[in-house]
Design an enzyme around this catalytic site. Structure first.
Site, short mmCIF file in Angstrom:
data_model
loop_
_atom_site.label_atom_id
_atom_site.label_comp_id
_atom_site.label_asym_id
_atom_site.label_seq_id
_atom_site.Cartn_x
_atom_site.Cartn_y
_atom_site.Cartn_z
CG ASN B 156 -0.57 -0.45 2.96
OD1 ASN B 156 0.32 -1.64 2.48
ND2 ASN B 156 -0.54 0.75 3.06
CD GLN B 186 -3.93 0.36 -1.43
OE1 GLN B 186 -3.72 0.68 -2.68
NE2 GLN B 186 -4.13 1.25 -0.49
CB SER B 206 -11.17 -3.60 0.86
OG SER B 206 -11.99 -1.43 1.54
CB THR B 244 -28.53 -6.71 9.82
OG1 THR B 244 -29.15 -7.65 10.87
CG2 THR B 244 -29.68 -6.46 8.67
CB CYS B 333 7.75 15.38 8.89
SG CYS B 333 7.82 16.66 10.27
#
Lengths: 386, 396
Positions: B156, B186, B206, B244, B333
């Site tokens: 990914n 992905q 997904s 459900t 960072c």
């Protein structure tokens, strides 16, 4: 017999002529704190206050966050009548363990009451013993004490005394502006200032897009916690990006932090004057970082004519951390997002900067224009308690 | 105006995508008109059951599976959890071993770490400097008690395509074959996937990465493969995923899969061309750009991971966002407590290159104009920021 909360305040009762004003303020702060709970009413009586009309467990957390409260107790109130007082004492005793030792500590402030304090101790003590067969009077080493107070406004019986936060009610000492970074120290400094009765506002300096917008969310979350002790609070999001860039461009690296902190004070002063704050508050603590040596603080502090309060200046990190955990800001402060203080940290910052060097470096920046732009782009938020 | 274009340029499609209009329409329709419970006996329920069945066929078709091999879940994370835990929980936890590799998604790695707490042994395979593992590495890691191998199809963060078919072939020759799970979140709709013919037992996919709704995904479970449920309740999804059914999500996922199938493989070819066009622009404008995504067919067509040292990735991402270009980074960072990318770190990348990594990811709706405009904006920001950060380094 009804249940209410007795509020004791020490310090503000001593304040001479201002006493009435302070008491009014404490009543107002209590009413504000209790408003979310509903029908609570605050009643004043000779050096103490009562909160009526609500269950104690509902309001005690709120009362524990009102500065000026020295201690508080859930109490049973009755008429000034011995039978009613003993009934209250039995009810209070039954909240404790069914077996053990106790004593009675009675005070007769109403001298017309027919029994003396000593008589009350004996009478109430034996009544409780009769009603609760497991309980024994023990004046030397009691497991708990039943306090009885007979006063003009009624008789009060209780066994718990909970510590309040102390200090002065918020608003008693005017208005100050906290420089808040998102670290551990500055929220604690702000809380300590509030504890001395200061109505707090905050300013956070951001350098978006060099810093994450999440750093600003972090400061908002910190202020939500501080607002529990006397909010809502104003929070200014100070625009610092261009100042930061200018410093990077023209100031020698070893003076970056010095000049940055001086520019922050100047911007804070401008905001403080607009909002009529009388002082700035910082989380500086001697020796923690390069900008917090005495030499640095001297040079940095001269950037403003305003009074700078540094409530944690002589505290250790460990002490500050303990407070941060108690206040509830520690976990938020520990989130990773950076602010301007940590993003541009030079490798070898000056620990003994000289004022002349800082002023020389600043002469290369359009300080007034930068400040004017920063003030124009600064946003004000109003933060309510969470 | 082409779909997906607007006032900003969205190049963070590996994080999530904008729902296709047909998907959004379908979700709204199911929420407001065809909202029956598939378990209800009346005609509204029957209609909902048919919607779910149709979507199951659509989702299955894109990976050459049959409809009874699809278990709908709440997304890729749950599919990965169900695959790994479902495979492990069939055995006593004390003598079970699992093989994964170090650049898997957090939903695989953290599930494995949680299983280690329960006594399961896990081997984490190293990747090479380009991010790949080999079938031989997998074979060498196997133990008699290995019950599961889990290797992602497309990374990914970097887009690297692991040799899944070759690993499946290597495993197929073994006398006692462990189950083989592939996280294809992905990869789905971006590269050809054929778990049935490859010999893959479990595959996670997904919805929201292919212009479908969020909150819906699926686990491919090869026909007849026994798996332990990790949630318990009704008999929906053959008891493997009770509750459900998320009918709006499922129907929207079906439509998204159908649209992706129609667009494939042309969309992949187009995305790859745009990605190379983007890289060429960046490289010619800034020759020092570091490319962490392999060129050509070794990587997915939609992900480009690059850095522009010494510019910190997060600072660049915020600057680009201000100019209307959305890309992402997984490395905070140089924050003391921030987590740099575990994927790039596993590839041996460190220092400013690691801190500088940004991920640019396209969708089939991305246009050449958007790519050109984005390249220009990226170069402009890099130029400005590199001076600032480079300047500081030079000055000391």
């Amino acid at each position: 017999m009804d249940t209410l909360i007795l509020i004791r305040y020490g310090e503000i009762a001593l304040k001479g002529q201002n006493r009435g004003t302070f008491e009014d303020l404490l009543v107002r702060r209590l009413e504000e704190a209790l408003r979310p709970v509903g029908h609570a009413r605050v009643v004043r009586a000779w050096g103490r206050m009562y909160v009526q009309g609500v269950a104690p467990e509902e309001v005690m957390p709120a009362i524990s966050r009102v500065f000026g409260v020295v201690s508080y107790s859930p109490v049973l109130r009755s008429e000034n009548d011995l039978d009613q007082i003993t009934a209250s004492a039995v009810a209070v005793a039954r909240r404790h363990q069914s077996a053990g030792r106790f004593k009675v500590d009675a005070r007769r402030a109403l001298k017309s009451f027919p029994y003396t304090s000593l008589e009350l101790n004996r009478l109430v003590g034996s009544a409780v013993q009769d009603a609760c067969p497991g309980l024994q009077v023990d004046l030397e080493r009691p497991d708990f004490t039943i306090y009885v107070e007979v006063r003009p406004e009624g008789s009060f019986v209780y066994s718990q005394i909970m510590p309040g936060p102390g200090g002065l009610p918020v608003g008693a000492s005017g208005h100050a502006l906290l420089l808040i970074s998102g670290g551990i120290d500055s929220p604690v400094a702000g809380w300590l200032a509030m504890k001395r009765g200061i109505r707090l506002a905050g300013v956070h300096f951001h350098s978006y897009p060099y810093t994450s917008p999440k750093a600003q969310d972090k400061v908002v979350d910190l202020f939500r916690v501080l607002a529990r002790w006397g909010g809502p609070l104003d929070l200014y999001m100070g625009y610092f990006t261009h100042i930061q860039e200018a410093i990077e461009d023209v100031v020698p690296e070893r003076l970056h932090i010095t000049v940055m902190r001086r520019m922050m004070l100047r911007l804070a002063e401008a905001i403080a004057r607009q909002s009529r704050a009388l002082a700035l508050v910082t989380g500086e603590s001697i020796g923690q970082v390069a900008s917090q040596t005495l030499e640095s603080m001297q040079v940095i502090g001269q950037a403003t004519g305003m009074n700078i309060l540094r409530p944690v200046v002589a505290m250790d990190k460990a002490e500050i951390t303990v407070l941060a955990r108690q206040i509830g800001t520690f976990d938020i402060s520990s989130r990773p997002y950076e602010d301007c203080c940590t993003l541009f940290v030079p490798r070898h910052p000056a620990t003994k900067p000289r004022l002349r060097d800082a002023e020389e470096a600043e002469a290369r920046m359009p300080v007034d224009d930068l400040l004017k732009e920063a003030i124009a782009r600064t946003e004000k938020l109003v933060i309510a308690p969470d | 105006m082409p779909y997906g274009s607007g006032t900003f340029i969205y190049l963070d499609n590996a994080a999530t995508t904008r729902a296709a209009p047909e998907v959004a329409d379908t979700v709204a329709r199911v929420l407001t008109s065809e909202y029956g419970n598939p378990s209800s006996p009346h005609d509204l329920g029957v209609q909902a059951a048919r919607l779910v069945a149709a979507a199951r066929r659509q989702v299955a078709r894109l990976i050459g599976a049959s409809e009874n091999e699809i278990v709908f879940t709440s997304g890729g994370t749950e599919a990965n959890n169900l695959a790994i835990r479902g495979a492990v929980y069939r055995h006593s936890r004390r003598d079970v071993h699992v093989v994964v590799q170090k650049t898997e998604h957090a939903s695989v790695l953290n599930t494995c770490q949680a299983l280690e707490q329960e006594g399961v042994a896990v081997t984490y395979l190293d990747v090479d400097s380009r991010g790949f593992i080999t079938p031989d590495q997998v074979l060498a890691a196997l133990q008699p008690q290995t019950v599961l191998v889990s290797i992602m199809a497309v990374n990914n963060e970097t887009g690297v395509i692991q040799p899944v078919p070759a690993i499946a072939r290597a495993l197929a020759g073994l006398p006692r074959r462990p189950l083989f799970h592939v996280d294809a979140v992905q990869a789905y709709g971006k590269i050809p996937l054929s778990p049935g013919s490859w010999g893959v037992d479990l595959m996670s996919i997904s919805g929201h990465k292919i212009h479908g709704p969020k909150g819906i995904g699926a686990l491919y479970v090869r026909n007849g493969m026994p798996l332990a449920a990790i949630l318990h309740g009704g008999d929906q999804e053959r008891g493997l995923r009770p509750g459900t059914e998320n009918t709006p999500g499922i129907a929207g996922f079906g439509v998204a899969a159908d649209l992706a199938a129609q667009a494939f493989p042309d969309a992949a070819v187009k995305m790859r061309a745009l990605l190379e066009q983007l890289y060429d622009r960046l490289h010619s404008g800034w020759p020092d750009v570091r490319r962490h995504t392999p060129a050509g067919d070794d990587a997915a067509p939609h992900i480009l991971n690059v850095s522009f040292p010494p510019v910190p990735g997060e600072v660049l991402v915020h600057h680009l966002a201000q100019d209307g270009v959305y890309v992402s980074t997984t490395s905070a960072c140089h924050a003391p407590s921030g987590q740099p990318s575990h994927v790039l770190a596993a590839m041996g990348i460190s220092g400013p290159e690691l801190a500088g990594a940004i991920r640019i990811s396209l969708s089939r709706f991305t246009t050449p104009e958007e790519v050109d405009a984005a390249a220009e904006i990226i170069l402009k920001s890099v130029d400005r920021l590199a001076k600032r950060y480079g300047h500081r380094q030079a000055k000391k």
